[in-house]
Design an enzyme around this catalytic site. Structure first.
Site, PDB file in Angstrom:
ATOM      1  N   ASP A 177      -2.486  14.183   7.020  1.00  0.00           N
ATOM      2  CA  ASP A 177      -1.983  12.936   6.453  1.00  0.00           C
ATOM      3  C   ASP A 177      -0.766  13.119   5.561  1.00  0.00           C
ATOM      4  O   ASP A 177      -0.897  13.047   4.345  1.00  0.00           O
ATOM      5  CB  ASP A 177      -3.115  12.270   5.649  1.00  0.00           C
ATOM      6  CG  ASP A 177      -2.765  10.853   5.242  1.00  0.00           C
ATOM      7  OD1 ASP A 177      -1.823  10.301   5.824  1.00  0.00           O
ATOM      8  OD2 ASP A 177      -3.435  10.313   4.352  1.00  0.00           O
ATOM      9  N   GLU A 236       3.882   9.073  -0.821  1.00  0.00           N
ATOM     10  CA  GLU A 236       2.500   9.062  -1.287  1.00  0.00           C
ATOM     11  C   GLU A 236       2.074  10.423  -1.848  1.00  0.00           C
ATOM     12  O   GLU A 236       1.385  10.485  -2.858  1.00  0.00           O
ATOM     13  CB  GLU A 236       1.596   8.672  -0.107  1.00  0.00           C
ATOM     14  CG  GLU A 236       0.125   8.711  -0.408  1.00  0.00           C
ATOM     15  CD  GLU A 236      -0.726   8.242   0.778  1.00  0.00           C
ATOM     16  OE1 GLU A 236      -0.159   7.873   1.826  1.00  0.00           O
ATOM     17  OE2 GLU A 236      -1.960   8.237   0.632  1.00  0.00           O
ATOM     18  N   GLU A 247       0.853  -1.189   0.000  1.00  0.00           N
ATOM     19  CA  GLU A 247       0.000   0.000   0.000  1.00  0.00           C
ATOM     20  C   GLU A 247       0.890   1.241   0.000  1.00  0.00           C
ATOM     21  O   GLU A 247       1.818   1.356   0.807  1.00  0.00           O
ATOM     22  CB  GLU A 247      -0.910  -0.004   1.238  1.00  0.00           C
ATOM     23  CG  GLU A 247      -1.832   1.201   1.286  1.00  0.00           C
ATOM     24  CD  GLU A 247      -3.105   0.950   2.098  1.00  0.00           C
ATOM     25  OE1 GLU A 247      -3.420  -0.213   2.399  1.00  0.00           O
ATOM     26  OE2 GLU A 247      -3.778   1.943   2.417  1.00  0.00           O
ATOM     27  N   ASN A 294      -3.328  -1.655   7.694  1.00  0.00           N
ATOM     28  CA  ASN A 294      -4.631  -2.177   7.277  1.00  0.00           C
ATOM     29  C   ASN A 294      -4.431  -3.696   7.228  1.00  0.00           C
ATOM     30  O   ASN A 294      -4.213  -4.277   6.181  1.00  0.00           O
ATOM     31  CB  ASN A 294      -5.036  -1.630   5.906  1.00  0.00           C
ATOM     32  CG  ASN A 294      -5.262  -0.125   5.977  1.00  0.00           C
ATOM     33  OD1 ASN A 294      -5.832   0.383   6.930  1.00  0.00           O
ATOM     34  ND2 ASN A 294      -4.794   0.590   4.967  1.00  0.00           N
ATOM     35  N   HIS A 308      -3.841  18.624   0.825  1.00  0.00           N
ATOM     36  CA  HIS A 308      -4.864  17.657   0.435  1.00  0.00           C
ATOM     37  C   HIS A 308      -5.629  18.080  -0.824  1.00  0.00           C
ATOM     38  O   HIS A 308      -6.850  17.990  -0.891  1.00  0.00           O
ATOM     39  CB  HIS A 308      -5.842  17.441   1.597  1.00  0.00           C
ATOM     40  CG  HIS A 308      -6.439  16.056   1.631  1.00  0.00           C
ATOM     41  ND1 HIS A 308      -7.369  15.630   0.708  1.00  0.00           N
ATOM     42  CD2 HIS A 308      -6.242  15.016   2.457  1.00  0.00           C
ATOM     43  CE1 HIS A 308      -7.712  14.386   0.990  1.00  0.00           C
ATOM     44  NE2 HIS A 308      -7.032  13.977   2.033  1.00  0.00           N
ATOM     45  N   LYS A 348      -3.947  -0.092  14.036  1.00  0.00           N
ATOM     46  CA  LYS A 348      -4.794   0.952  13.435  1.00  0.00           C
ATOM     47  C   LYS A 348      -6.219   0.554  13.759  1.00  0.00           C
ATOM     48  O   LYS A 348      -6.726  -0.438  13.243  1.00  0.00           O
ATOM     49  CB  LYS A 348      -4.574   1.007  11.933  1.00  0.00           C
ATOM     50  CG  LYS A 348      -5.545   1.930  11.186  1.00  0.00           C
ATOM     51  CD  LYS A 348      -5.191   2.027   9.692  1.00  0.00           C
ATOM     52  CE  LYS A 348      -6.153   2.934   8.938  1.00  0.00           C
ATOM     53  NZ  LYS A 348      -5.768   3.100   7.513  1.00  0.00           N
ATOM     54  N   LYS A 366       1.097  10.676  13.646  1.00  0.00           N
ATOM     55  CA  LYS A 366       1.703  11.162  12.398  1.00  0.00           C
ATOM     56  C   LYS A 366       2.280  12.558  12.599  1.00  0.00           C
ATOM     57  O   LYS A 366       1.817  13.304  13.460  1.00  0.00           O
ATOM     58  CB  LYS A 366       0.664  11.193  11.272  1.00  0.00           C
ATOM     59  CG  LYS A 366       0.299   9.808  10.750  1.00  0.00           C
ATOM     60  CD  LYS A 366      -0.566   9.868   9.489  1.00  0.00           C
ATOM     61  CE  LYS A 366      -0.929   8.451   9.049  1.00  0.00           C
ATOM     62  NZ  LYS A 366      -1.762   8.420   7.813  1.00  0.00           N
ATOM     63  N   GLU A 406     -10.587   4.886   9.229  1.00  0.00           N
ATOM     64  CA  GLU A 406     -10.783   4.557   7.812  1.00  0.00           C
ATOM     65  C   GLU A 406     -11.372   3.162   7.631  1.00  0.00           C
ATOM     66  O   GLU A 406     -10.911   2.370   6.822  1.00  0.00           O
ATOM     67  CB  GLU A 406      -9.458   4.674   7.055  1.00  0.00           C
ATOM     68  CG  GLU A 406      -8.893   6.085   7.092  1.00  0.00           C
ATOM     69  CD  GLU A 406      -7.657   6.279   6.228  1.00  0.00           C
ATOM     70  OE1 GLU A 406      -6.863   5.337   6.095  1.00  0.00           O
ATOM     71  OE2 GLU A 406      -7.510   7.389   5.688  1.00  0.00           O
ATOM     72  N   ARG A 451     -11.373  17.743  10.399  1.00  0.00           N
ATOM     73  CA  ARG A 451     -10.611  16.492  10.499  1.00  0.00           C
ATOM     74  C   ARG A 451      -9.289  16.695  11.237  1.00  0.00           C
ATOM     75  O   ARG A 451      -8.834  15.801  11.958  1.00  0.00           O
ATOM     76  CB  ARG A 451     -10.351  15.932   9.090  1.00  0.00           C
ATOM     77  CG  ARG A 451      -9.422  14.748   9.099  1.00  0.00           C
ATOM     78  CD  ARG A 451      -9.328  14.079   7.751  1.00  0.00           C
ATOM     79  NE  ARG A 451      -8.154  13.226   7.674  1.00  0.00           N
ATOM     80  CZ  ARG A 451      -7.705  12.653   6.573  1.00  0.00           C
ATOM     81  NH1 ARG A 451      -8.354  12.829   5.432  1.00  0.00           N
ATOM     82  NH2 ARG A 451      -6.637  11.903   6.583  1.00  0.00           N
ATOM     83  N   TRP A 466     -12.959  13.981   2.517  1.00  0.00           N
ATOM     84  CA  TRP A 466     -12.199  13.334   1.445  1.00  0.00           C
ATOM     85  C   TRP A 466     -11.997  14.287   0.259  1.00  0.00           C
ATOM     86  O   TRP A 466     -11.215  14.014  -0.635  1.00  0.00           O
ATOM     87  CB  TRP A 466     -12.930  12.068   0.963  1.00  0.00           C
ATOM     88  CG  TRP A 466     -12.791  10.904   1.891  1.00  0.00           C
ATOM     89  CD1 TRP A 466     -11.962  10.805   2.974  1.00  0.00           C
ATOM     90  CD2 TRP A 466     -13.496   9.660   1.821  1.00  0.00           C
ATOM     91  NE1 TRP A 466     -12.110   9.583   3.582  1.00  0.00           N
ATOM     92  CE2 TRP A 466     -13.049   8.859   2.895  1.00  0.00           C
ATOM     93  CE3 TRP A 466     -14.458   9.141   0.957  1.00  0.00           C
ATOM     94  CZ2 TRP A 466     -13.529   7.563   3.121  1.00  0.00           C
ATOM     95  CZ3 TRP A 466     -14.938   7.859   1.178  1.00  0.00           C
ATOM     96  CH2 TRP A 466     -14.473   7.078   2.264  1.00  0.00           C
TER      97      TRP A 466
END
Ligand code: BDP
Length: 703
Positions: free
Chosen positions: A367, A395, A169, A212, A523, A289, A362, A293, A338, A545
């Protein structure tokens, strides 16, 4: 190095050797190295010491052309590795070096001038050996050494987001290096090479599987596979950890619930921990986690994160294990900003976690964006050990091809002042435990490693792995000094190479911020794959999102108001900092639009209005990439053909994509602001619809 006649490396370099290449040094350096390694003496015997002496022999042979012999007696000019357990009288104190630190000193032992590497453990000696090799490779003097080094942070881990099916991922360097299918029988050479690279920069643990998580990683066959890896890593001082899925007891053994306060659930985890420790006696512990999500967690049973973490903690406690509980949470039914949600969930739990739990936070509250202010939880949970989670895989920073050195990002966060206990309460002091006197301390980096021959998807991405390890060992190192070391070892110690390479690297992350998310934007990437711009996206199910949620651009202005008049996320920071952030004028401009919604004609420090300034940042970012292309082209005579060509091609991609980011962002924001571009700024190459129509269904790293 003085040399002016650096010859290009003849043999092909594919990046597999990372920073451990040990190429032949020029004449004066090579004889200097030989003079300080007439022989290697290791007073002891263990797999770890064998690795240390083999690495020294291999490295010295590469750099000098002659392999030093192992010797049992002290001789002039030798490299001597010893712990206090040896029979020699060591002229170096090892107090304060802990289990992993080392001292390196040019000194006399048994009447002979030697270079002594001293430590309390063989792992410390291994780290010392790598330090000495780093000096030798970077062309540093090996005379008169007097070095002491010990890590302040206990857990220095990689987090692999690797799936059991071999995908990774957010991985951009090919499939997972864990060949789960053929483990435990087949343990390919990659595993020890991986451990060696990590040990060379002080990483001491690895979480093998994705946060995940699949419950299957806790089944007997997969425990055996993890144990096989642990066996390979052990002599390098690296422990294994596993991510666990909260509902594993239900999925694997049909329990009716995963309620952490249910005795059967607790008993299941205890038995599972016992089973794991039987196979892996030095197993590190669990990473979780939960309630994030879509992942299950204790909140599904009206329990808190602390209830969940403590139940797992008591399962691993008898074995000395720990639980790393992630604070990366936000909920679809929570209408609050958020950026505030993790703090709101976790701050009230301060003091409620067991002593073998560490909360993994984090670096920023959203993110892993190109730039985020530090996470407000740092400094806000004095009674709870907090560990840092950085993302080494890029990412949001150009994935595999962009040259965006992350050292400055790591450094910026670690040096940020939380003001939790007055000025100087840096994030580094929170995570090394010194601010509140915590003993359990940690830092994690989401790995950028895959089966690509060069491990990290590009040569320059290796620098991010390297920088993470070096900073985890010593948060006071500068990103600049680390880039220099890395460039010296990766290319050549010649200043003609090192200076331009370091210069490229040091500005590269800021350039990406400029062409992607200038002035505190965040974002705004396209959905799912997170590759490329999508500031227009507004149709996703959950408000947070959608990029429009984050930039809030309209005809009047742009930015997320996180002051009292908005979400008041500013109020989550310590008062002296909150006060600065409350006003746009005293907010660092690099974080301006993160905290403030401002009119397009707001005046920036440069004198530009906000709109013009924004466009200029985009332009600067693209220009920086063009400059890197020019610099790199000038290095052609000094870099081996393969690594030169790869970087050249990737910079071409980066330039094209920087231009795309700039053009698409400007096309969109201009459609909202309705303002003309400032003089000298070119119109986007296409209209907005053209950018909106681009689709990337097969972009890598996306589940
Ligand atoms: C985000 C990633 C997602 C991860 C998540 C996490 O997009 O793939 O699962 O973070 O950290 O950055 O859990």
């Amino acid at each position: 190095m003085a040399g002016t006649s650096l010859t290009p490396v003849a043999q092909a370099e594919d990046g597999y050797d990372l920073w451990l290449r040990y190429p032949q040094a020029d004449a004066p350096r090579s004889s200097g190295i030989s003079a300080h390694a007439t022989a290697i003496i290791a007073t002891g015997n263990s797999p770890t010491l064998t690795i240390a002496t083999r690495e020294l022999q291999h490295g010295i042979a590469g750099m000098t052309g002659a392999k030093p012999a192992l010797s049992a007696t002290v001789q002039q000019g030798a490299l001597l590795l010893a712990t206090p357990a040896s029979s020699l009288a060591l002229p170096v104190k090892t107090d304060g070096l802990g289990d992993e630190g080392y001292a390196i000193r040019s000194t006399m032992v048994d009447g002979k001038a030697v270079t002594l590497i001293a430590a309390n453990s063989d792992i410390g000696l291994l780290h010392g050996a790598y330090h000495w090799l780093r000096l030798a490779q970077s062309g540093e003097s090996l005379d008169n050494l007097d070095i002491r080094s010990a890590p302040k942070i206990g857990l220095r881990l990689l987090n692999h987001w690797d799936n059991l099916n071999g995908t990774v991922e957010r991985g951009y360097a090919g499939q997972s290096i864990w060949d789960w299918w053929r483990l435990p029988d087949w343990k390919g050479p990659r595993y020890s090479d991986y451990a060696r690279a990590n040990a060379s920069i002080g990483i001491n643990g690895t979480v093998l599987n994705n946060v995940n998580a699949k419950a299957d990683s806790l089944t007997a066959p997969y425990i055996a596979k993890a144990a096989a890896l642990a066996d390979v890593f052990r002599p390098y001082g690296i422990k294994v950890y596993l991510s666990v899925k909260w509902t594993a007891p239900m999925e694997l053994d049909g329990l009716k619930t995963a309620d952490p306060l249910d005795p059967q659930v607790a008993a299941w985890w205890k038995a599972k921990a016992d089973e794991i420790y039987k196979a892996i006696p030095d197993f590190g512990g669990f990473l979780v986690k939960a309630n994030s999500e879509g992942q299950p967690g204790p909140q599904d049973y009206n329990r808190t994160h602390a209830d969940g973490a403590n139940m797992l903690a008591s399962a691993v406690k008898p074995h000395g294990g720990i639980v790393m509980w992630r604070a990366f949470v936000y909920a679809h039914d929570n209408p609050d900003d958020r950026a505030k949600q993790a703090y709101s969930d976790f701050k009230p739990l301060d003091g409620k976690f067991a002593d073998n739990v560490i909360v993994q936070v984090k670096n920023g509250a959203i993110d892993f964006q190109p730039r985020e202010p530090f996470h407000p939880l740092f400094g806000a949970m004095p009674k709870t050990p907090l560990m840092m989670e950085f993302q080494i895989t890029k990412e949001y920073l150009g994935q595999s091809t962009h040259l965006t050195y992350l050292g400055p990002l790591f450094e910026e966060t670690l040096d940020a002042d939380t003001y939790a206990k007055g000025k100087g309460s840096t994030v580094a002091k929170v995570i090394d435990g010194s601010l509140e006197g915590h003993k359990l301390t940690g830092i994690a980096g989401v790995a950028n490693i895959g089966v690509d021959r060069d491990w990290s998807g590009s040569i320059f991405n290796q620098a991010d792995w390297y920088a993470f390890g070096r900073l985890a060992w010593d948060t006071s190192l500068s990103a600049d000094a680390i880039a220099k070391e890395w460039a010296e070892m990766t290319f050549s110690p010649d200043a003609k190479v090192v200076q331009p390479v370091v210069k490229m690297m040091m500005g590269s992350r800021e350039a990406a911020v400029d062409y992607m998310t200038p002035l505190g934007l965040a974002h705004v990437m396209d959905t799912g794959h997170h590759y490329g711009p999508g500031p227009w996206v507004s149709d996703l199910a959950r408000p947070e999102w959608n990029p429009v949620y984050y930039h809030k651009a309209d005809a009047n202005g742009i930015g997320f108001d996180r002051t009292k008049s908005g979400s008041d996320a500013v109020g989550q920071y310590a008062p002296p900092l909150a006060k600065l952030l409350a006003s746009a004028k005293t907010t660092p401009e690099r974080e301006l639009l993160w905290f403030h919604h401002l009119p397009w004609d707001y005046r920036l420090k440069s004198g530009d209005n906000l709109w013009d300034g924004l466009v200029r940042h985009y332009d600067n970012g693209v220009r920086y990439v063009a400059d890197m292309q020019t610099t790199w082209a000038s290095l052609k005579p000094y870099v081996d053909a393969d690594r030169f060509a790869e970087t050249e091609a990737f910079l071409t991609i980066q330039h094209r994509e920087a231009q795309w980011w700039r053009d698409a962002s400007i096309a969109y924001f201009q459609s909202v602001s309705k303002r003309p571009l400032p003089a000298g700024s070119a119109a986007p190459a296409h209209d907005l619809n053209w950018y909106k129509a681009l689709k990337f269904p097969y972009a890598p790293g996306h589940n």
